[in-house]
Design a protein around this motif. Structure first.
Motif, PDB file in Angstrom:
ATOM      1  N   GLY A  93     -56.714   1.746 -41.771  1.00  0.00           N
ATOM      2  CA  GLY A  93     -55.032   1.658 -41.626  1.00  0.00           C
ATOM      3  C   GLY A  93     -55.337   1.776 -43.679  1.00  0.00           C
ATOM      4  N   HIS A  94     -56.746   1.554 -44.826  1.00  0.00           N
ATOM      5  CA  HIS A  94     -56.230   2.001 -45.708  1.00  0.00           C
ATOM      6  C   HIS A  94     -55.035   0.596 -46.405  1.00  0.00           C
ATOM      7  CE1 HIS A  94     -58.516   4.825 -44.570  1.00  0.00           C
ATOM      8  NE2 HIS A  94     -57.515   5.683 -44.092  1.00  0.00           N
ATOM      9  N   LEU A  95     -54.237   1.174 -47.271  1.00  0.00           N
ATOM     10  CA  LEU A  95     -52.945   0.241 -47.413  1.00  0.00           C
ATOM     11  C   LEU A  95     -51.492   0.966 -47.214  1.00  0.00           C
ATOM     12  CD1 LEU A  95     -53.655   0.344 -51.499  1.00  0.00           C
ATOM     13  CD2 LEU A  95     -55.004  -0.924 -50.039  1.00  0.00           C
TER      14      LEU A  95
ATOM     15  N   GLU B  13     -54.699   8.121 -49.952  1.00  0.00           N
ATOM     16  CA  GLU B  13     -55.701   6.787 -50.327  1.00  0.00           C
ATOM     17  C   GLU B  13     -57.102   7.403 -50.036  1.00  0.00           C
ATOM     18  OE1 GLU B  13     -53.389   3.357 -47.743  1.00  0.00           O
ATOM     19  OE2 GLU B  13     -52.719   5.741 -46.802  1.00  0.00           O
ATOM     20  N   LEU B  14     -57.720   6.978 -51.307  1.00  0.00           N
ATOM     21  CA  LEU B  14     -59.051   7.676 -51.560  1.00  0.00           C
ATOM     22  C   LEU B  14     -59.998   6.089 -50.715  1.00  0.00           C
ATOM     23  CD1 LEU B  14     -59.643  10.440 -54.738  1.00  0.00           C
ATOM     24  CD2 LEU B  14     -58.552  10.514 -52.323  1.00  0.00           C
ATOM     25  N   SER B  15     -61.041   6.761 -50.577  1.00  0.00           N
ATOM     26  CA  SER B  15     -62.329   5.311 -49.802  1.00  0.00           C
ATOM     27  C   SER B  15     -63.545   5.624 -49.838  1.00  0.00           C
ATOM     28  CB  SER B  15     -61.566   4.320 -49.357  1.00  0.00           C
ATOM     29  OG  SER B  15     -61.641   4.558 -48.275  1.00  0.00           O
ATOM     30  N   GLY B  16     -64.567   5.316 -50.669  1.00  0.00           N
ATOM     31  CA  GLY B  16     -65.777   6.094 -50.430  1.00  0.00           C
ATOM     32  C   GLY B  16     -66.629   4.844 -49.694  1.00  0.00           C
ATOM     33  N   GLY B  17     -67.435   5.196 -48.922  1.00  0.00           N
ATOM     34  CA  GLY B  17     -68.345   4.383 -48.722  1.00  0.00           C
ATOM     35  C   GLY B  17     -69.284   4.012 -49.205  1.00  0.00           C
ATOM     36  N   ALA B  18     -70.273   2.911 -49.089  1.00  0.00           N
ATOM     37  CA  ALA B  18     -71.275   2.974 -49.667  1.00  0.00           C
ATOM     38  C   ALA B  18     -72.687   3.707 -50.077  1.00  0.00           C
ATOM     39  CB  ALA B  18     -72.587   1.605 -48.403  1.00  0.00           C
ATOM     40  N   LEU B  19     -72.359   5.018 -49.435  1.00  0.00           N
ATOM     41  CA  LEU B  19     -72.922   6.147 -49.722  1.00  0.00           C
ATOM     42  C   LEU B  19     -72.578   7.166 -50.299  1.00  0.00           C
ATOM     43  CD1 LEU B  19     -74.999   6.953 -45.996  1.00  0.00           C
ATOM     44  CD2 LEU B  19     -75.436   5.309 -47.484  1.00  0.00           C
ATOM     45  N   THR B  20     -70.597   7.730 -50.600  1.00  0.00           N
ATOM     46  CA  THR B  20     -70.473   7.951 -51.589  1.00  0.00           C
ATOM     47  C   THR B  20     -70.643   7.695 -53.179  1.00  0.00           C
ATOM     48  OG1 THR B  20     -68.357   7.707 -49.837  1.00  0.00           O
ATOM     49  CG2 THR B  20     -67.843   8.997 -52.028  1.00  0.00           C
ATOM     50  N   ALA B  21     -70.635   8.897 -53.225  1.00  0.00           N
ATOM     51  CA  ALA B  21     -71.141   8.982 -54.725  1.00  0.00           C
ATOM     52  C   ALA B  21     -69.262   9.036 -55.941  1.00  0.00           C
ATOM     53  CB  ALA B  21     -71.757  10.426 -55.447  1.00  0.00           C
TER      54      ALA B  21
ATOM     55  N   GLY C 264     -50.024  17.154 -58.101  1.00  0.00           N
ATOM     56  CA  GLY C 264     -48.679  15.564 -58.170  1.00  0.00           C
ATOM     57  C   GLY C 264     -48.999  14.895 -57.396  1.00  0.00           C
ATOM     58  N   LYS C 265     -50.268  14.605 -56.608  1.00  0.00           N
ATOM     59  CA  LYS C 265     -50.163  13.233 -55.638  1.00  0.00           C
ATOM     60  C   LYS C 265     -50.272  12.351 -56.177  1.00  0.00           C
ATOM     61  CE  LYS C 265     -49.958  15.594 -51.598  1.00  0.00           C
ATOM     62  NZ  LYS C 265     -48.702  15.466 -51.460  1.00  0.00           N
ATOM     63  N   THR C 266     -49.982  10.935 -56.362  1.00  0.00           N
ATOM     64  CA  THR C 266     -49.841  10.092 -56.828  1.00  0.00           C
ATOM     65  C   THR C 266     -51.373   9.073 -55.582  1.00  0.00           C
ATOM     66  OG1 THR C 266     -47.745   9.184 -56.763  1.00  0.00           O
ATOM     67  CG2 THR C 266     -49.579   7.173 -56.773  1.00  0.00           C
ATOM     68  N   VAL C 267     -52.130   9.047 -56.475  1.00  0.00           N
ATOM     69  CA  VAL C 267     -53.918   8.487 -56.010  1.00  0.00           C
ATOM     70  C   VAL C 267     -53.764   6.971 -55.989  1.00  0.00           C
ATOM     71  CG1 VAL C 267     -56.390   9.327 -56.405  1.00  0.00           C
ATOM     72  CG2 VAL C 267     -54.963  10.962 -56.859  1.00  0.00           C
ATOM     73  N   LEU C 268     -54.626   6.555 -54.991  1.00  0.00           N
ATOM     74  CA  LEU C 268     -54.510   4.802 -54.656  1.00  0.00           C
ATOM     75  C   LEU C 268     -55.977   5.052 -54.256  1.00  0.00           C
ATOM     76  CD1 LEU C 268     -51.448   4.253 -52.342  1.00  0.00           C
ATOM     77  CD2 LEU C 268     -51.515   4.272 -55.054  1.00  0.00           C
ATOM     78  N   THR C 269     -57.046   4.170 -54.903  1.00  0.00           N
ATOM     79  CA  THR C 269     -58.012   3.636 -54.493  1.00  0.00           C
ATOM     80  C   THR C 269     -58.569   2.848 -53.624  1.00  0.00           C
ATOM     81  OG1 THR C 269     -58.633   5.845 -56.303  1.00  0.00           O
ATOM     82  CG2 THR C 269     -60.517   4.625 -55.728  1.00  0.00           C
ATOM     83  N   LEU C 270     -59.268   2.969 -53.068  1.00  0.00           N
ATOM     84  CA  LEU C 270     -59.599   0.935 -53.002  1.00  0.00           C
ATOM     85  C   LEU C 270     -60.877   0.991 -52.906  1.00  0.00           C
ATOM     86  CD1 LEU C 270     -56.906   2.033 -50.484  1.00  0.00           C
ATOM     87  CD2 LEU C 270     -58.725   1.084 -49.106  1.00  0.00           C
TER      88      LEU C 270
END
Ligand SMILES: NC(=O)c1ccc[n+]([C@@H]2O[C@H](COP(=O)([O-])OP(=O)(O)OC[C@H]3O[C@@H](n4cnc5c(N)ncnc54)[C@H](O)[C@@H]3O)[C@@H](O)[C@H]2O)c1
Length: 253
Positions: free
Chosen positions: A181-183, A146-154, A169-175
């Motif tokens: 707790g993410h998803l 599970e990927l999530s960037g903050g307000a500062l993340t490029a 081979g990963k399944t990437v979920l992007t918030l």
């Protein structure tokens, strides 16, 4: 092959080390605890048959190295996966100490289950390089990151990290924004809340509630998520028909 540093070689760090090494990356685990060398070897031995079974073991799989400090880790990595204890001050101090050893474009991916990426990036010279990349445990077995960037993340940092994880081979979920707790953990917690409620009300035994999930829900959820289950339950009318027919019933509970 990319150079990967693993900061913190505990449960999750060693699991990540096995995942990256199994995908053929050049992996160095940074942890002052001398016991980590044995832990890396033990987890890698557990992971190899799992990766083979999943079909994601690279013919160029490597063996992770262990060092006590970033100064001993050699040339800077493409990505450092941070797996320190879930303590904001500790993570902040360790990341600030790590940053001088990184290249300008090295990505910092944090495994944190609940801390904010913006809080963690405070004090970094390049906060735009930090994002959350949260695995399910163990990271070599479970497909989701599970990927999530903050307000500062490029945004390009999120894109580069996603590309690297997908190539493993990963399944990437992007918030679209970080939440504690993410998803996966939030959905799991919602179900557990109801399981505890049903058990504490004496509606069924804990064993039967566990079976309701294992035999009742899991066989469907291997293939479709909860919204699709209800869409299919509405037959040709789909989710609209389902909500019309059963929505009021759900509201009564
Ligand atoms: N445990 C889980 O199921 C799980 C699942 C997903 C994500 N996470 C997240 O992963 C992170 C790590 O959790 P864990 O359960 O692996 O913790 P852990 O306690 O097992 O491991 C932490 C490791 O960090 C090392 N460490 C401490 N300070 C250090 C420093 N300054 N430099 C280098 N190493 C240092 C310790 O020696 C230890 O080996 C947390 O942020 C947690 O939220 C945990």
């Amino acid at each position: 092959m990319a150079r990967i540093w693993i900061l913190g070689g505990g449960l999750i760090g060693c699991g990540w080390a096995a995942a990256f090494a199994g995908a053929g990356h050049d992996v160095t685990v940074i942890d002052p605890d001398p016991a980590v060398a044995d832990r890396i070897a033990t987890v890698q031995a557990q992971a190899l048959p799992v990766l083979q079974g999943l079909g994601t073991l690279s013919p160029r799989a490597t063996t992770p190295a262990h060092v006590a400090t970033a100064a001993e880790a050699g040339p800077p990595p493409v990505l450092v996966q941070e797996n320190l204890p879930e303590n904001l001050d500790l993570k902040r101090r360790a990341l600030a100490a790590l940053e001088p050893h990184l290249a300008p474009d090295s990505i910092i991916a944090s495994s944190s289950s609940g801390l904010s990426p913006d809080d963690m990036a405070e004090g970094l010279a390049r906060p735009e390089r930090l994002l959350i990349a949260h695995p399910c445990n163990p990271p070599y077995l479970m497909p989701v990151v599970e990927l999530s960037g903050g307000a500062l993340t490029a945004p390009e940092v999120v894109d580069r990290a996603a590309g690297l994880f997908r190539a493993m081979g990963k399944t990437v979920l992007t918030l679209t924004r970080p939440v504690p707790g993410h998803l996966v953990n939030r959905l799991q917690a919602a179900l557990w809340r109801e399981a505890v409620h049903l058990a504490s009300e004496g509606i069924a035994s804990l064993a039967d509630i566990e079976q309701a999930v294992i035999q009742g829900l899991a066989p469907r959820w291997c293939i479709v998520g909860p919204s699709t289950v209800f869409h299919l339950a509405g037959a040709e009318g789909g989710i609209g028909r389902f909500v019309d027919a059963l929505g009021p019933e759900f509201e009564r509970w």
